[in-house]
Scaffold this active site. Structure first.
Site, PDB file in Angstrom:
ATOM      1  CG  LEU A  33      -1.783  -1.263   1.367  1.00 21.44           C
ATOM      2  CD1 LEU A  33      -2.546  -1.233   2.689  1.00 21.44           C
ATOM      3  CD2 LEU A  33      -2.761  -1.371   0.205  1.00 21.44           C
ATOM      4  N   GLY A  36      -1.741   6.523  -2.216  1.00 24.13           N
ATOM      5  CA  GLY A  36      -2.894   6.455  -3.121  1.00 24.13           C
ATOM      6  C   GLY A  36      -3.973   5.553  -2.521  1.00 24.13           C
ATOM      7  CG  HIS A  37      -3.247   1.344  -2.168  1.00 24.25           C
ATOM      8  ND1 HIS A  37      -1.900   1.197  -2.361  1.00 24.25           N
ATOM      9  CD2 HIS A  37      -3.837   0.644  -3.159  1.00 24.25           C
ATOM     10  CE1 HIS A  37      -1.676   0.446  -3.416  1.00 24.25           C
ATOM     11  NE2 HIS A  37      -2.843   0.092  -3.931  1.00 24.25           N
ATOM     12  CG  ASP A 150      -5.182   1.498 -11.907  1.00 17.67           C
ATOM     13  OD1 ASP A 150      -4.275   1.236 -12.704  1.00 17.67           O
ATOM     14  OD2 ASP A 150      -5.028   1.467 -10.676  1.00 17.67           O
ATOM     15  CB  SER A 186       2.368  -1.378  -5.875  1.00 18.63           C
ATOM     16  OG  SER A 186       1.239  -0.997  -5.123  1.00 18.63           O
TER      17      SER A 186
HETATM   18  O1  PAF Z   1      -6.289  -1.893  -8.913  1.00 17.80           O
HETATM   19  C1  PAF Z   1      -5.952  -2.953  -8.353  1.00 17.80           C
HETATM   20  O2  PAF Z   1      -5.146  -2.981  -7.405  1.00 17.80           O
HETATM   21  C2  PAF Z   1      -6.509  -4.278  -8.839  1.00 17.80           C
HETATM   22  O3  PAF Z   1      -6.683  -4.273 -10.217  1.00 17.80           O
HETATM   23  C3  PAF Z   1      -7.801  -4.683  -8.125  1.00 17.80           C
HETATM   24  C4  PAF Z   1      -8.924  -3.694  -8.408  1.00 17.80           C
HETATM   25  C5  PAF Z   1      -7.582  -4.768  -6.621  1.00 17.80           C
HETATM   26  C6  PAF Z   1      -8.269  -6.056  -8.621  1.00 17.80           C
HETATM   27  O4  PAF Z   1      -7.326  -7.031  -8.369  1.00 17.80           O
END
Ligand code: PAF
Length: 291
Positions: A33, A36-37, A150, A186
């Site tokens: 992590l 961003g997360h 993403d 990451s």
């Molecule tokens: O964005 C991500 O980390 C992955 O594509 C996800 C959404 C957790 C699916 O494995």
């Protein structure tokens, strides 16, 4: 924070939360992590009564040539970070339980999955939608949080939720960048110091696009060419794609007469990095929804 590794345990927790009429917010991740997360986690905590974060490096979304084995993992560090953020539940399932012997089912969002990143990563988005739908079925969230980095993934997942009538909302939050502008990922951990410096070419090329757009340039091709020229001057960079696309279907546009996504994927050494910006055409009728 409670860590749950079994699907049945996670489902039982969710059942209990629902019985207490608590809203469930969900942040699916593959771990390792970064800020961003954590920005997603913070927003989730603000919006929902209970926050569930999953960490699962999903084998289905990596092709055999990709970095599934090498994908960075550090569960202890992730757990500490999530505890620090006040997360209620960490769901960390085993691959064997997610995809048991004889597993066969997949879900696909036709068309959208084959554009941009889908071209050089065939099967990737099918792997993403399949695991995310499984996770949604297990966690039953009222809302789930994803990052704009993403952008294609977020758009595809929104489409899946709409098409399959899932009773939940997808929220997409802004890209978090390092101080020098590099989008957090990451995979940045793969970069050596020289590559880390070279990676800033992604940020610079997006800044170039924005500058041209703000100066009145509306021909997408001219902006894409300028971005490609800039990137090709960086010896460690190899372009996968640079595109300016509409926000609904991700089709390339010729003239920028509506809001667009400027998206790119560039290899820096062996590491493939992605980044994007949305360029908004002010004063025009706004589309209903943004990625
Ligand atoms: O964005 C991500 O980390 C992955 O594509 C996800 C959404 C957790 C699916 O494995």
């Amino acid at each position: 924070m409670r860590t749950l590794t079994r699907i049945a345990e996670m489902k039982a927790v969710v059942k209990e939360l629902k019985a207490q009429s608590k809203s469930v917010g969900f942040v699916p991740t593959m771990g390792f992590l970064h800020e961003g997360h954590l920005s997603l986690v913070r927003e989730c905590r603000k919006s929902a009564d209970a926050t569930v974060v999953s960490i699962f490096v999903n084998p289905l979304q990596f092709s055999p040539k990709e970095d599934f084995e090498d994908y960075p993992r550090d569960l202890d560090r992730d757990r500490r970070l999530l505890e620090g953020e006040g997360v209620d539940f960490l769901f960390h399932p085993e691959s064997e339980e997610m995809y048991p012997e004889g597993y066969r089912t997949a879900v696909e969002v036709g068309g959208l999955q084959d554009k941009l990143c889908g071209r050089s990563r065939p099967g990737h988005f099918k792997g993403v939608t399949t695991v995310v739908l499984k996770l949604f079925n297990i966690v039953q969230p009222d809302m789930a949080f994803f990052g704009q980095k993403d952008a294609q993934q977020a758009l595809i997942l929104k489409k899946m939720v709409r098409d399959l009538n899932l009773d939940m909302e997808i929220r997409v939050l802004p890209i978090i960048r390092d101080q020098d502008g590099l989008a957090l990922s990451s995979r940045n951990t793969y970069l050596n110091p020289e590559e880390r410096q070279a990676a800033l070419v992604l940020t610079r090329s997006l800044a170039q696009a924005k500058l041209m757009f703000e100066a009145g340039e509306r021909t997408a091709g001219s902006i894409v060419t300028a971005m490609k020229n800039l990137i090709s001057r960086e010896p460690l960079a190899r372009i996968d794609y640079v595109e300016i696309v509409d926000l609904d279907e991700l089709n390339p546009v010729e003239m920028i007469d509506r809001d667009v996504l400027v998206a790119l994927a560039v290899y820096i050494g062996k590491t493939r990095l992605i980044d994007n910006i949305i360029m908004e055409v002010k004063g025009e009728a706004k589309r209903g929804e943004q990625v």
